[in-house]
Each structure stands twice: as C-alpha cells, then as structure tokens.
Design a protein around this motif. Structure first.
Motif, PDB file in Angstrom:
ATOM      1  N   ARG A  33      44.852  37.503  32.181  1.00 47.86           N
ATOM      2  CA  ARG A  33      43.779  38.466  32.472  1.00 47.86           C
ATOM      3  C   ARG A  33      43.561  39.419  31.310  1.00 47.86           C
ATOM      4  O   ARG A  33      42.419  39.726  30.946  1.00 47.86           O
ATOM      5  CB  ARG A  33      44.110  39.236  33.744  1.00 47.86           C
ATOM      6  CG  ARG A  33      44.027  38.400  34.982  1.00 47.86           C
ATOM      7  CD  ARG A  33      44.374  39.201  36.225  1.00 47.86           C
ATOM      8  NE  ARG A  33      44.399  38.328  37.379  1.00 47.86           N
ATOM      9  CZ  ARG A  33      45.460  38.109  38.129  1.00 47.86           C
ATOM     10  NH1 ARG A  33      46.589  38.745  37.892  1.00 47.86           N
ATOM     11  NH2 ARG A  33      45.394  37.287  39.153  1.00 47.86           N
ATOM     12  N   LEU A  34      44.643  39.899  30.722  1.00 45.28           N
ATOM     13  CA  LEU A  34      44.535  40.795  29.577  1.00 45.28           C
ATOM     14  C   LEU A  34      43.867  40.093  28.395  1.00 45.28           C
ATOM     15  O   LEU A  34      42.994  40.664  27.730  1.00 45.28           O
ATOM     16  CB  LEU A  34      45.915  41.315  29.171  1.00 45.28           C
ATOM     17  CG  LEU A  34      45.953  42.251  27.965  1.00 45.28           C
ATOM     18  CD1 LEU A  34      45.161  43.524  28.254  1.00 45.28           C
ATOM     19  CD2 LEU A  34      47.389  42.577  27.602  1.00 45.28           C
ATOM     20  N   LEU A  38      40.381  41.315  26.693  1.00 43.44           N
ATOM     21  CA  LEU A  38      40.305  41.585  25.257  1.00 43.44           C
ATOM     22  C   LEU A  38      39.313  40.657  24.560  1.00 43.44           C
ATOM     23  O   LEU A  38      38.620  41.068  23.637  1.00 43.44           O
ATOM     24  CB  LEU A  38      41.692  41.476  24.621  1.00 43.44           C
ATOM     25  CG  LEU A  38      42.697  42.553  25.025  1.00 43.44           C
ATOM     26  CD1 LEU A  38      44.059  42.271  24.402  1.00 43.44           C
ATOM     27  CD2 LEU A  38      42.197  43.937  24.649  1.00 43.44           C
ATOM     28  N   SER A  39      39.233  39.406  25.018  1.00 41.57           N
ATOM     29  CA  SER A  39      38.286  38.472  24.403  1.00 41.57           C
ATOM     30  C   SER A  39      36.844  38.870  24.692  1.00 41.57           C
ATOM     31  O   SER A  39      35.949  38.540  23.921  1.00 41.57           O
ATOM     32  CB  SER A  39      38.546  37.043  24.881  1.00 41.57           C
ATOM     33  OG  SER A  39      38.060  36.854  26.199  1.00 41.57           O
ATOM     34  N   GLN A  46      32.154  34.503  26.847  1.00 43.82           N
ATOM     35  CA  GLN A  46      33.341  34.524  27.692  1.00 43.82           C
ATOM     36  C   GLN A  46      33.011  34.802  29.157  1.00 43.82           C
ATOM     37  O   GLN A  46      33.521  34.122  30.052  1.00 43.82           O
ATOM     38  CB  GLN A  46      34.354  35.575  27.204  1.00 43.82           C
ATOM     39  CG  GLN A  46      34.925  35.304  25.858  1.00 43.82           C
ATOM     40  CD  GLN A  46      34.076  35.880  24.729  1.00 43.82           C
ATOM     41  OE1 GLN A  46      32.883  36.050  24.841  1.00 43.82           O
ATOM     42  NE2 GLN A  46      34.716  36.172  23.612  1.00 43.82           N
ATOM     43  N   PHE A  47      32.192  35.807  29.412  1.00 40.42           N
ATOM     44  CA  PHE A  47      31.886  36.154  30.795  1.00 40.42           C
ATOM     45  C   PHE A  47      31.085  35.039  31.471  1.00 40.42           C
ATOM     46  O   PHE A  47      31.328  34.711  32.636  1.00 40.42           O
ATOM     47  CB  PHE A  47      31.127  37.487  30.870  1.00 40.42           C
ATOM     48  CG  PHE A  47      31.000  38.003  32.270  1.00 40.42           C
ATOM     49  CD1 PHE A  47      32.098  38.501  32.945  1.00 40.42           C
ATOM     50  CD2 PHE A  47      29.784  37.957  32.938  1.00 40.42           C
ATOM     51  CE1 PHE A  47      32.001  38.959  34.248  1.00 40.42           C
ATOM     52  CE2 PHE A  47      29.673  38.415  34.240  1.00 40.42           C
ATOM     53  CZ  PHE A  47      30.775  38.918  34.889  1.00 40.42           C
ATOM     54  N   LEU A  48      30.167  34.425  30.738  1.00 38.55           N
ATOM     55  CA  LEU A  48      29.403  33.302  31.277  1.00 38.55           C
ATOM     56  C   LEU A  48      30.332  32.134  31.604  1.00 38.55           C
ATOM     57  O   LEU A  48      30.203  31.496  32.654  1.00 38.55           O
ATOM     58  CB  LEU A  48      28.325  32.872  30.288  1.00 38.55           C
ATOM     59  CG  LEU A  48      27.450  31.709  30.708  1.00 38.55           C
ATOM     60  CD1 LEU A  48      26.655  32.045  31.967  1.00 38.55           C
ATOM     61  CD2 LEU A  48      26.512  31.318  29.586  1.00 38.55           C
TER      62      LEU A  48
END
Length: 63
Positions: A33-34, A38-39, A46-48
C-alpha cells in the motif's frame, strides 16, 4: 501442488487490490500500500490501473 490465484483480499482498505497482490506474493500488505501511494506521486496511470484491477480481479474466496 496448490496454485494460488490472484484475487482481491478481505484485508482491504479500499477494494482489496493491494492486499490481494501482497497475499499472492507473500509480501506485507502495508508495504504494498505504501509503495502504491508513493508511486501515485510520480506521473503515470497508477490510479487507473488500480481501478481496472479492482474491476477485473475476482473477489476474495468465500469459504
């Protein structure tokens, strides 16, 4: 030999994607998760990718 499949986790914060990846590879869910958070500070999809995985990954096994 048992094969573990990649699936969302019951140990979830949002949709269980990071937890599922961590369980599949034997990693710490907190570290995955971290690394994801951070990414997200870097440019990229990344979110997509997280949303796509949340839709495509099967839910946790219901035993």
């Amino acid at each position: 030999m048992t094969t573990r499949r990649l699936a969302r986790s019951r140990n979830r914060v949002l949709f269980g994607v990071c937890g599922g990846i961590a369980e599949h590879y034997g990693w710490s869910p907190g570290k995955v998760r971290l690394a994801f958070v951070l990414s997200c500070l870097l440019p990229g999809p990344q979110f997509l990718l997280y949303i796509v995985l949340a839709i495509l990954m099967p839910g946790p096994d219901k035993h």
